[in-house]
Design a protein around this motif. Structure first.
Motif, PDB file in Angstrom:
ATOM      1  N   ALA A   1       0.876  -1.154  -0.135  1.00  0.00           N
ATOM      2  CA  ALA A   1       0.018   0.006   0.157  1.00  0.00           C
ATOM      3  C   ALA A   1       0.963   1.679   0.413  1.00  0.00           C
ATOM      4  O   ALA A   1       0.524   1.948  -0.273  1.00  0.00           O
ATOM      5  N   ALA A   2       1.531   1.223   1.143  1.00  0.00           N
ATOM      6  CA  ALA A   2       2.810   1.985   1.098  1.00  0.00           C
ATOM      7  C   ALA A   2       3.440   2.951  -0.580  1.00  0.00           C
ATOM      8  O   ALA A   2       3.805   3.632  -1.096  1.00  0.00           O
TER       9      ALA A   2
ATOM     10  N   ARG B   1       2.398  -4.720 -12.120  1.00  0.00           N
ATOM     11  CA  ARG B   1       2.255  -3.731 -11.006  1.00  0.00           C
ATOM     12  C   ARG B   1       3.101  -5.332 -10.644  1.00  0.00           C
ATOM     13  O   ARG B   1       4.160  -5.220  -8.581  1.00  0.00           O
ATOM     14  N   VAL B   2       2.566  -6.916 -10.458  1.00  0.00           N
ATOM     15  CA  VAL B   2       3.257  -7.816  -9.842  1.00  0.00           C
ATOM     16  C   VAL B   2       5.045  -7.987  -9.529  1.00  0.00           C
ATOM     17  O   VAL B   2       5.356  -8.741  -8.213  1.00  0.00           O
ATOM     18  N   CYS B   3       5.290  -8.021 -10.561  1.00  0.00           N
ATOM     19  CA  CYS B   3       6.853  -7.811 -10.220  1.00  0.00           C
ATOM     20  C   CYS B   3       7.392  -6.581  -9.337  1.00  0.00           C
ATOM     21  O   CYS B   3       8.419  -6.893  -8.695  1.00  0.00           O
ATOM     22  N   GLU B   4       7.034  -5.349  -9.324  1.00  0.00           N
ATOM     23  CA  GLU B   4       7.459  -4.460  -8.159  1.00  0.00           C
ATOM     24  C   GLU B   4       6.749  -5.285  -7.181  1.00  0.00           C
ATOM     25  O   GLU B   4       7.863  -5.064  -6.086  1.00  0.00           O
ATOM     26  N   ALA B   5       5.763  -5.615  -6.948  1.00  0.00           N
ATOM     27  CA  ALA B   5       5.215  -6.260  -5.361  1.00  0.00           C
ATOM     28  C   ALA B   5       6.574  -7.646  -4.964  1.00  0.00           C
ATOM     29  O   ALA B   5       6.482  -7.611  -3.870  1.00  0.00           O
ATOM     30  N   VAL B   6       6.726  -7.712  -6.104  1.00  0.00           N
ATOM     31  CA  VAL B   6       7.930  -9.317  -5.605  1.00  0.00           C
ATOM     32  C   VAL B   6       9.386  -8.542  -4.608  1.00  0.00           C
ATOM     33  O   VAL B   6       9.022  -9.026  -4.301  1.00  0.00           O
TER      34      VAL B   6
ATOM     35  N   ALA C   1       5.678   2.278   6.670  1.00  0.00           N
ATOM     36  CA  ALA C   1       4.241   1.713   5.991  1.00  0.00           C
ATOM     37  C   ALA C   1       3.235   2.005   6.791  1.00  0.00           C
ATOM     38  O   ALA C   1       1.943   2.302   5.548  1.00  0.00           O
ATOM     39  N   VAL C   2       2.331   1.288   7.592  1.00  0.00           N
ATOM     40  CA  VAL C   2       1.257   1.684   7.924  1.00  0.00           C
ATOM     41  C   VAL C   2       0.778   3.823   8.387  1.00  0.00           C
ATOM     42  O   VAL C   2       0.417   3.347   8.153  1.00  0.00           O
ATOM     43  N   ASP C   3       1.643   4.182   9.059  1.00  0.00           N
ATOM     44  CA  ASP C   3       1.498   5.182   8.924  1.00  0.00           C
ATOM     45  C   ASP C   3       1.775   5.811   7.578  1.00  0.00           C
ATOM     46  O   ASP C   3       0.300   6.706   7.499  1.00  0.00           O
TER      47      ASP C   3
END
Length: 438
Positions: free
Chosen positions: A371-372, A395-400, A426-428
């Motif tokens: 999410a960040a 955006r799968v590769c970026e997420a990995v 990340a939560v903030d």
């Protein structure tokens, strides 16, 4: 001299050129000198299977449906049979006595539909005779014969499954799977450059990795190895090294010392399916029966409850399987005034590890880190061994890459990262983004 049986499996990329074929033959010859009793299972060379599929569509004037399923299986199996014969010829040139066998000649009997059969039993008599005579049995994977003697292919990962089934039937010490990578790694090295090789992993974790998209081993083969007690070893077809051992012996220790998460897998062959109907008719069993009849694996399943005034059921399947089941699903939903919606613009990312249900913070970290970076997640599912979420396909590769870094899965010796601090940040950021959106 060691007289136990060894089974080796070589994939299509390992045999794609004449030079690679000769290299594999030299490796097989060396193994034969050391083991004597050796069975080699091969896939079709290079892109042969894809080329045969294109040829079948060309002669049919379009997509080949169920009307020609038997003939397509007859055609596709020739790729593995040709590869087996060519390797046997190459071995003979090196002075190694070898005999190529089709699946039926190797005693492989199958049941189930064309294109998705399952191995029912193996008559090992002929292979045993060849090994007793000091010959190498080179078996074409991916297919067998049904009760009528017709060829039926095993579908995805069929040659991996053939190798494990042969190893189990022959009482082999182990089954070595040779690929174009040096073992099982913490992520796909084509996506994340600095991955870590896993020296050992449990069959359960490996099966989850495979189902979640890791292409090094097929999940059916891993599950069969776990059920039959066959030890798998994943090794490079071109270089030295012990590779990765897939076994319950010692595998849990690896997971405990490496943390709850040991790898990140991804899958681009994904589609989200949503079946929607008004009224309280429960179609869940009917939908699952359609998927089962077509041998389509299903994941990330969620459905409405009996107290609701409409039926909704969502799940993911392989994007490549949508065409096989869409008409049947639409007919089922349409008979109740409903519809079927398919979203094939997604991919799936998964954390692989141990005890993830007992560590919900890991899933929270996964969602927060993505999410960040502005990567939306949906359809999240968690088990003890795998936590998966769908994300936009592009955006799968970026997420990995983000998850691999977040959970510290790269080679040892890198810069230390405060994981809790990363998680809090990340939560903030995610909370701030929600506040702005509101």
């Amino acid at each position: 001299m060691h007289m136990a049986v060894l089974v080796q499996k070589y994939g299509g990329s390992s045999l794609s050129t004449v030079d690679k074929l000769r290299s594999v033959a030299r490796r097989v010859a060396d193994s034969h000198r050391r083991w004597r009793r050796l069975v080699v299972v091969v896939s079709a060379r290079g892109d042969t299977t894809d080329e045969l599929l294109r040829l079948s569509e060309e002669v049919a004037g379009g997509a080949v449906g169920s009307f020609a399923a038997r003939e397509v299986d007859q055609l596709l199996a020739t790729g593995e049979c040709a590869a087996a014969a060519q390797l046997a010829i190459t071995l003979a040139r090196l002075g190694v006595p070898a005999v190529s066998l089709t699946g039926p000649q190797a005693g492989i009997r199958v049941t189930g539909r064309h294109g998705g059969a399952m191995i029912d039993r193996i008559d090992t008599g002929r292979m045993a005779e060849l090994l007793e005579a000091g010959r190498v049995a080179v078996v074409g994977g991916f297919h067998g014969a049904d009760r009528a003697g017709d060829v039926r292919t095993l579908g995805r990962g069929g040659s991996d499954t053939t190798a494990v089934a042969v190893a189990a039937a022959m009482g082999a010490d182990r089954c070595e799977v040779f690929t174009d990578v040096d073992g099982v790694r913490s992520a796909d090295p084509r996506v994340v450059p600095r991955t870590r090789q896993l020296p050992r992993i449990t069959p359960e974790a490996m099966a989850e990795m495979s189902f979640a998209g890791a292409g090094v081993l097929h999940s059916r083969a891993v599950e069969l190895a776990a059920m039959t007690g066959v030890e798998l070893r994943v090794r490079s077809a071109t270089g030295p090294g012990a590779g990765t051992v897939v076994s319950r012996r010692g595998g849990v220790g690896l997971l405990e010392t490496s943390g709850a998460v040991v790898a990140v897998s991804h899958d681009l062959d994904v589609a989200r399916v949503l079946v929607h109907c008004r009224g309280r008719a429960d179609l869940a069993a009917e939908i699952l029966e359609i998927l089962a009849h077509n041998a389509v694996p299903v994941d990330l399943v969620a459905r409405s409850g009996p107290q609701e005034d409409e039926f909704r059921m969502g799940f993911t399947i392989r994007r490549s399987d949508v065409a096989d089941v869409r008409a049947a699903l639409e007919k089922s939903a349409g008979s109740r005034g409903g519809d079927v919606r398919v979203d094939d613009g997604v991919g799936k990312v998964s954390l692989i590890g141990m005890g993830l249900l007992n560590r919900p913070a890991y899933v929270a970290r996964m969602i927060a880190v993505l999410a960040a970076a502005g990567i939306a997640t949906s359809w999240v599912s968690t088990s003890q061994l795998r936590a998966s979420a769908t994300v936009p396909r592009e955006r799968v590769c970026e997420a990995v890459t983000l998850l691999h870094e977040e959970f510290g899965l790269g080679p040892a010796g890198g810069e230390a990262v405060d994981r809790d601090a990363v998680y809090r940040t990340a939560v903030d950021r995610d909370a701030a983004a929600r506040d702005i959106a509101v």
